[in-house]
Motif scaffolding. Structure first.
Motif, PDB file in Angstrom:
ATOM      1  N   PRO A 147      57.485  48.026   7.181  1.00 12.47           N
ATOM      2  CA  PRO A 147      56.741  49.275   6.265  1.00 12.47           C
ATOM      3  C   PRO A 147      55.221  49.468   6.460  1.00 12.47           C
ATOM      4  CG  PRO A 147      58.238  47.777   4.741  1.00 12.47           C
ATOM      5  CD  PRO A 147      58.163  47.008   6.140  1.00 12.47           C
ATOM      6  N   GLN A 148      54.625  48.079   6.586  1.00 11.52           N
ATOM      7  CA  GLN A 148      53.058  48.497   6.689  1.00 11.52           C
ATOM      8  C   GLN A 148      52.862  49.218   8.016  1.00 11.52           C
ATOM      9  OE1 GLN A 148      51.492  44.735   6.183  1.00 11.52           O
ATOM     10  NE2 GLN A 148      50.869  45.315   4.059  1.00 11.52           N
ATOM     11  N   ALA A 149      53.593  48.521   9.166  1.00  7.95           N
ATOM     12  CA  ALA A 149      53.374  49.088  10.403  1.00  7.95           C
ATOM     13  C   ALA A 149      53.735  50.511  10.426  1.00  7.95           C
ATOM     14  CB  ALA A 149      54.284  48.470  11.498  1.00  7.95           C
ATOM     15  N   VAL A 150      54.877  51.238  10.003  1.00 12.01           N
ATOM     16  CA  VAL A 150      55.421  52.541  10.226  1.00 12.01           C
ATOM     17  C   VAL A 150      54.208  53.277   9.243  1.00 12.01           C
ATOM     18  CG1 VAL A 150      56.749  52.771   7.824  1.00 12.01           C
ATOM     19  CG2 VAL A 150      57.167  53.963  10.033  1.00 12.01           C
ATOM     20  N   ALA A 151      53.733  52.739   8.209  1.00 12.53           N
ATOM     21  CA  ALA A 151      52.605  53.552   7.366  1.00 12.53           C
ATOM     22  C   ALA A 151      51.245  53.770   8.196  1.00 12.53           C
ATOM     23  CB  ALA A 151      52.512  52.864   6.196  1.00 12.53           C
ATOM     24  N   LYS A 152      50.986  52.763   8.984  1.00 17.85           N
ATOM     25  CA  LYS A 152      49.987  52.772   9.945  1.00 17.85           C
ATOM     26  C   LYS A 152      50.097  53.841  11.120  1.00 17.85           C
ATOM     27  CE  LYS A 152      48.092  48.194   8.795  1.00 17.85           C
ATOM     28  NZ  LYS A 152      47.950  46.797   9.497  1.00 17.85           N
ATOM     29  N   ALA A 153      51.501  53.958  11.539  1.00 20.43           N
ATOM     30  CA  ALA A 153      51.785  54.508  12.744  1.00 20.43           C
ATOM     31  C   ALA A 153      51.710  56.084  12.618  1.00 20.43           C
ATOM     32  CB  ALA A 153      52.985  54.160  13.533  1.00 20.43           C
ATOM     33  N   VAL A 154      52.323  56.627  11.422  1.00 25.50           N
ATOM     34  CA  VAL A 154      52.598  57.924  11.288  1.00 25.50           C
ATOM     35  C   VAL A 154      52.370  58.179   9.569  1.00 25.50           C
ATOM     36  CG1 VAL A 154      54.727  58.042  12.906  1.00 25.50           C
ATOM     37  CG2 VAL A 154      55.204  57.343  10.401  1.00 25.50           C
ATOM     38  N   SER A 155      52.369  59.343   9.232  1.00 24.49           N
ATOM     39  CA  SER A 155      52.273  59.955   8.083  1.00 24.49           C
ATOM     40  C   SER A 155      53.537  59.844   7.234  1.00 24.49           C
ATOM     41  CB  SER A 155      51.575  61.344   7.763  1.00 24.49           C
ATOM     42  OG  SER A 155      51.857  62.057   6.469  1.00 24.49           O
ATOM     43  N   VAL A 156      53.978  58.903   6.560  1.00 27.81           N
ATOM     44  CA  VAL A 156      55.354  58.717   6.088  1.00 27.81           C
ATOM     45  C   VAL A 156      55.516  59.629   5.022  1.00 27.81           C
ATOM     46  CG1 VAL A 156      56.788  56.987   4.750  1.00 27.81           C
ATOM     47  CG2 VAL A 156      55.120  56.406   6.541  1.00 27.81           C
ATOM     48  N   ASP A 157      56.614  60.437   4.919  1.00 33.99           N
ATOM     49  CA  ASP A 157      56.995  61.330   4.166  1.00 33.99           C
ATOM     50  C   ASP A 157      57.262  61.033   2.620  1.00 33.99           C
ATOM     51  OD1 ASP A 157      57.171  63.840   5.623  1.00 33.99           O
ATOM     52  OD2 ASP A 157      58.369  62.455   7.110  1.00 33.99           O
ATOM     53  N   LEU A 158      57.877  59.894   2.314  1.00 33.92           N
ATOM     54  CA  LEU A 158      57.774  59.140   1.129  1.00 33.92           C
ATOM     55  C   LEU A 158      58.047  57.754   1.286  1.00 33.92           C
ATOM     56  CD1 LEU A 158      61.321  61.150  -0.383  1.00 33.92           C
ATOM     57  CD2 LEU A 158      59.075  61.278  -1.123  1.00 33.92           C
ATOM     58  N   VAL A 159      57.265  57.182   0.367  1.00 28.49           N
ATOM     59  CA  VAL A 159      56.949  55.686   0.334  1.00 28.49           C
ATOM     60  C   VAL A 159      57.633  55.104  -1.058  1.00 28.49           C
ATOM     61  CG1 VAL A 159      55.581  53.745   0.332  1.00 28.49           C
ATOM     62  CG2 VAL A 159      55.188  55.587   1.801  1.00 28.49           C
ATOM     63  N   LEU A 160      58.784  54.712  -1.138  1.00 33.54           N
ATOM     64  CA  LEU A 160      59.144  54.271  -2.376  1.00 33.54           C
ATOM     65  C   LEU A 160      59.629  52.808  -2.627  1.00 33.54           C
ATOM     66  CD1 LEU A 160      62.012  57.360  -2.183  1.00 33.54           C
ATOM     67  CD2 LEU A 160      59.816  57.221  -3.691  1.00 33.54           C
ATOM     68  N   PRO A 161      59.862  52.369  -3.874  1.00 36.89           N
ATOM     69  CA  PRO A 161      60.673  51.042  -3.982  1.00 36.89           C
ATOM     70  C   PRO A 161      62.002  51.123  -3.773  1.00 36.89           C
ATOM     71  CG  PRO A 161      59.541  52.011  -6.102  1.00 36.89           C
ATOM     72  CD  PRO A 161      59.495  53.017  -5.236  1.00 36.89           C
ATOM     73  N   LEU A 162      62.257  49.986  -3.280  1.00 38.97           N
ATOM     74  CA  LEU A 162      63.704  49.930  -2.796  1.00 38.97           C
ATOM     75  C   LEU A 162      64.706  50.417  -3.638  1.00 38.97           C
ATOM     76  CD1 LEU A 162      65.595  48.415  -0.600  1.00 38.97           C
ATOM     77  CD2 LEU A 162      65.620  46.605  -2.165  1.00 38.97           C
ATOM     78  N   ASP A 163      64.544  50.320  -4.976  1.00 35.94           N
ATOM     79  CA  ASP A 163      65.738  50.769  -5.995  1.00 35.94           C
ATOM     80  C   ASP A 163      65.732  52.301  -6.000  1.00 35.94           C
ATOM     81  OD1 ASP A 163      66.476  48.415  -6.620  1.00 35.94           O
ATOM     82  OD2 ASP A 163      65.399  48.109  -8.358  1.00 35.94           O
ATOM     83  N   ASP A 164      64.818  53.198  -5.644  1.00 36.00           N
ATOM     84  CA  ASP A 164      64.568  54.639  -5.485  1.00 36.00           C
ATOM     85  C   ASP A 164      65.045  55.120  -4.228  1.00 36.00           C
ATOM     86  OD1 ASP A 164      63.663  54.065  -7.917  1.00 36.00           O
ATOM     87  OD2 ASP A 164      61.603  54.702  -7.627  1.00 36.00           O
ATOM     88  N   ILE A 165      65.449  54.409  -3.176  1.00 35.78           N
ATOM     89  CA  ILE A 165      65.550  55.006  -2.015  1.00 35.78           C
ATOM     90  C   ILE A 165      66.747  55.566  -1.686  1.00 35.78           C
ATOM     91  CG2 ILE A 165      65.864  54.426   0.569  1.00 35.78           C
ATOM     92  CD1 ILE A 165      63.424  52.392   0.431  1.00 35.78           C
TER      93      ILE A 165
END
Length: 201
Positions: free
Chosen positions: A169-187
């Motif tokens: 999750p950290q690597a993808v956040a560094k690589a791109v502008s993630v559209d939604l970052v959510l706790p597991l239970d909300d995905i």
């Protein structure tokens, strides 16, 4: 049988998920919470030990209302079915929703590779691609998420703060502008809302 109105309402045509360490528990949480009439196919890369026969499909199938199966060459994806990459094989999606498996080189030391799956999904589905990165070590999925974003698709990530393993999750956040970052239970709810067009980014 799904009604055509439900299928026509889908804002996306496919959901691709990548996970690694801690991923079985995360996949149980996400796939176990999706409704039986989830209107699009799902394809999943979970890093697995290639030395052991996996029972992952059986475990997930018992806990999910969706049909879950190990992907086989020339499978055609369909609504409400989850295709898992088998151990030690890359999973790729081709036009028409046809799947292939590849024993080509490891990518970032892993096979199957979320990057390769995401890149194939981006190429075929463009802005209709929805990908999700869950818990895991390493950076698999980040380059693939970049391919999805470059073609107008959508990237969802588990919140690194709540992920069992923060690396992916950290690597993808560094690589791109993630559209939604959510706790597991909300995905799961977010995936349903995005696919059905009832949730905006």
């Amino acid at each position: 049988m799904l009604g055509p109105s439900r299928l026509q309402a889908a804002a996306y045509e496919i959901v691709a998920i990548g996970s690694s360490a801690g991923g079985v528990k995360a996949l149980l949480a996400v796939l176990g919470a999706l409704p039986v009439d989830f209107p699009v196919p799902l394809v999943v890369v979970q890093h697995l030990d290639p030395r052991h026969d996996t029972i992952l499909a059986d475990i997930l199938d018992r806990r999910s209302r969706l049909r879950i199966k190990m992907a086989e060459p020339d499978d055609v994806i369909g609504p409400g079915v989850v295709h898992l990459a088998p151990p030690d094989r890359h999973l790729l999606v081709h036009p028409g929703g046809v799947l292939s498996l590849s024993a080509s080189e490891h990518v970032k030391f892993v096979r199957p590779s979320a990057d390769l799956l995401f890149e194939s999904v981006a190429e075929v589905y463009g802005p209709s691609a929805l990908v999700c990165v869950l818990t895991g070590t390493g950076s698999d999925g980040a380059a693939g998420a970049g391919a999805v974003k470059s073609r107008g698709g959508t990237v969802v990530s588990e919140d690194p703060e709540t992920a069992e393993f923060k690396g992916m999750p950290q690597a993808v956040a560094k690589a791109v502008s993630v559209d939604l970052v959510l706790p597991l239970d909300d995905i799961a709810d977010a995936l349903v809302g995005l696919v059905e067009g009832t949730r905006t980014l």
